[in-house]
Design a protein around this motif. Structure first.
Motif, short mmCIF file in Angstrom:
data_model
loop_
_atom_site.label_atom_id
_atom_site.label_comp_id
_atom_site.label_asym_id
_atom_site.label_seq_id
_atom_site.Cartn_x
_atom_site.Cartn_y
_atom_site.Cartn_z
N MET A 184 45.47 41.05 -48.22
CA MET A 184 45.32 42.49 -48.44
C MET A 184 46.53 43.15 -49.10
N THR A 185 47.70 42.47 -49.08
CA THR A 185 48.92 43.13 -49.52
C THR A 185 49.76 42.25 -50.43
N PRO A 186 50.44 42.86 -51.41
CA PRO A 186 51.33 42.09 -52.28
C PRO A 186 52.70 41.81 -51.65
N LEU A 188 52.00 47.86 -48.80
CA LEU A 188 51.00 48.49 -49.66
C LEU A 188 49.73 47.67 -49.60
N ILE A 189 48.60 48.33 -49.62
CA ILE A 189 47.30 47.66 -49.74
C ILE A 189 46.77 48.00 -51.13
N THR A 190 46.50 46.97 -51.92
CA THR A 190 46.11 47.17 -53.31
C THR A 190 44.70 46.66 -53.57
N ASN A 191 44.07 47.24 -54.61
CA ASN A 191 42.76 46.77 -55.03
C ASN A 191 42.90 45.81 -56.21
N ILE A 206 44.65 55.80 -55.54
CA ILE A 206 44.03 54.57 -56.03
C ILE A 206 44.39 54.27 -57.48
N ASN A 207 44.84 55.29 -58.22
CA ASN A 207 45.21 55.11 -59.63
C ASN A 207 46.70 54.93 -59.83
N THR A 208 47.44 54.79 -58.74
CA THR A 208 48.89 54.60 -58.80
C THR A 208 49.21 53.15 -58.47
N ALA A 213 50.63 32.47 -51.96
CA ALA A 213 49.45 33.15 -51.42
C ALA A 213 48.81 34.04 -52.48
N GLU A 214 47.49 34.02 -52.50
CA GLU A 214 46.75 34.92 -53.38
C GLU A 214 46.47 36.22 -52.63
N PHE A 215 46.69 37.32 -53.29
CA PHE A 215 46.37 38.61 -52.70
C PHE A 215 45.58 39.42 -53.72
N ILE A 216 44.84 40.38 -53.23
CA ILE A 216 44.00 41.20 -54.10
C ILE A 216 44.88 42.06 -55.00
#
Length: 380
Positions: free
Chosen positions: A81-83, A98-101, A254-256, A273-276
């Motif tokens: 979920m996080t970088p 931070l949680i990123t999309n 969400i746009n930042t 690790a892979e993160f979103i």
């Protein structure tokens, strides 16, 4: 019928376990955060600021709703979920994440707590990460369980907060390090206590683990804090802008992306690790950002409260960005602001025009945080 029974907009907005207590102690106004009421007015926001920086305040922040993640794959799932690299996060530790999309946009900037090897809480800013996490879990193939536990945080913040915590828990609480937590009881009330907070001051958060004790916990802390000048309060816009602390939906959304905010330290693109959002953030870093967060000193009469709209920032005939958070600091005797501007115009010392609600005024780009930039007060 009590004074608070007929308050509000209906049952769709939730009241915290401390709601009635905050009204008894002088809360005059509320806003909505994470679908819950949060006290925003105990009279004078400037006095609230001085109470915070000179003594201590107790804030109802039960709106920091928790996402609980357990199961054999909990650690792997949270890392997805996080970088931020969590590989060295210990049990008992907290981390700002931070949680990123998938586009690298920021969905939330919460505090993560690791209660056990495969037991995490995500203590949320203002967005629906419970739904995001449950959606991710459906097709992840991971062994995880995700829910919202019965947990309601309070913030005890200010220079006297340590003395109040000693009065409540004894001297051993002073061993609790910055961004660590421990499980405690207070008069039989079950808690997780952490050295964290949204104030840039010395502070603690007390995570109540049984909402039926809400009123008792509030009153117990206030009673212990009386001799140390403790006041009921609300999170201070003045102090958090002085400290350069983000408010989600204002300074980020969400746009930042993290690099626009200078949050490179919260992104590890080299970990296995892979993160979103990993591919998108790699691309953004390679190409460079087009916007950058900066500080502003706004040259006008003292602002009467924070901005409620995004004020345009102009350079000549061109709009180069927006003010995201602005307030008058009585300590600095200046109007201070956080802003997002075009990277080509993000030059320290440069003069720009800000269109406030009173009209255009001169402003100067500066470094931030505006006060205690190395966070020495909170980490002491």
């Amino acid at each position: 019928m009590t004074q608070t029974d007929d308050f509000g907009f209906g049952t769709q907005i939730r009241k915290s376990p401390y709601f009635d207590a905050t009204v008894r102690w002088g809360a005059q106004g509320f806003s909505v955060y994470n679908h819950m009421y949060i006290p925003r007015d105990f009279g004078n926001p400037e006095q609230n600021f001085w109470n915070l920086v000179n003594e201590a305040i107790l804030c109802d922040v039960a709106v920091e709703r928790q996402v609980e993640i357990t199961g054999a794959d909990a650690a792997k799932f949270v890392q997805m979920m996080t970088p931020r690299d969590l590989s060295k996060m210990a049990v008992g530790q907290c981390k700002y994440i931070l949680i990123t999309n998938a586009d690298g946009g920021i969905l939330n900037d919460p505090i993560l707590l690791r209660l056990a090897e495969n037991h995490f809480w995500i203590s949320l800013a203002d967005s629906d990460i419970l739904l995001w996490a449950q959606g991710l879990a459906v097709h992840s193939g991971m062994d995880v369980s995700i829910c919202e536990p019965d947990v309601s945080p309070l913030q005890l913040q200010g220079p006297n907060s340590g003395l109040i915590m000693q009065a409540l828990f004894g001297e051993e609480i002073m061993d609790l390090k910055y961004y660590w937590h421990r499980e405690l009881e207070l008069d039989g009330i079950p808690l997780i206590v952490s050295r964290t907070g949204w104030s840039s001051e010395l502070g603690y958060e007390l995570y109540l683990r049984d909402s039926s004790y809400g009123d008792a916990l509030w009153e117990r802390i206030m009673a212990a804090g009386m001799e140390y000048g403790l006041k009921p309060g609300h999170t201070s816009s003045i102090r958090r802008i002085e400290g350069g602390m983000l408010s989600y939906h204002a300074d980020a959304d969400i746009n930042t992306n993290p690099f626009e905010l200078g949050f490179d330290r919260l992104v590890n693109l080299d970990m296995e690790a892979e993160f979103i959002g990993k591919a998108a953030l790699k691309r953004i870093k390679e190409e460079g950002v087009t916007r950058k967060q900066i500080g502003l000193i706004i040259d006008c009469d003292p602002l009467q409260g924070p901005n409620t709209t995004f004020w345009p920032i102009n350079k000549g005939d061109e709009t180069i960005g927006k003010v995201t958070s602005a307030v008058y600091s009585p300590r600095l005797k200046q109007n201070i602001a956080l802003a997002m501007v075009s990277v080509d115009h993000a030059v320290l010392g440069a003069d720009v025009e800000v269109v406030t609600k009173s009209g255009p005024t001169r402003a100067t780009m500066v470094e931030f945080p505006f006060y205690d930039p190395k966070k020495q007060i909170a980490a002491a």
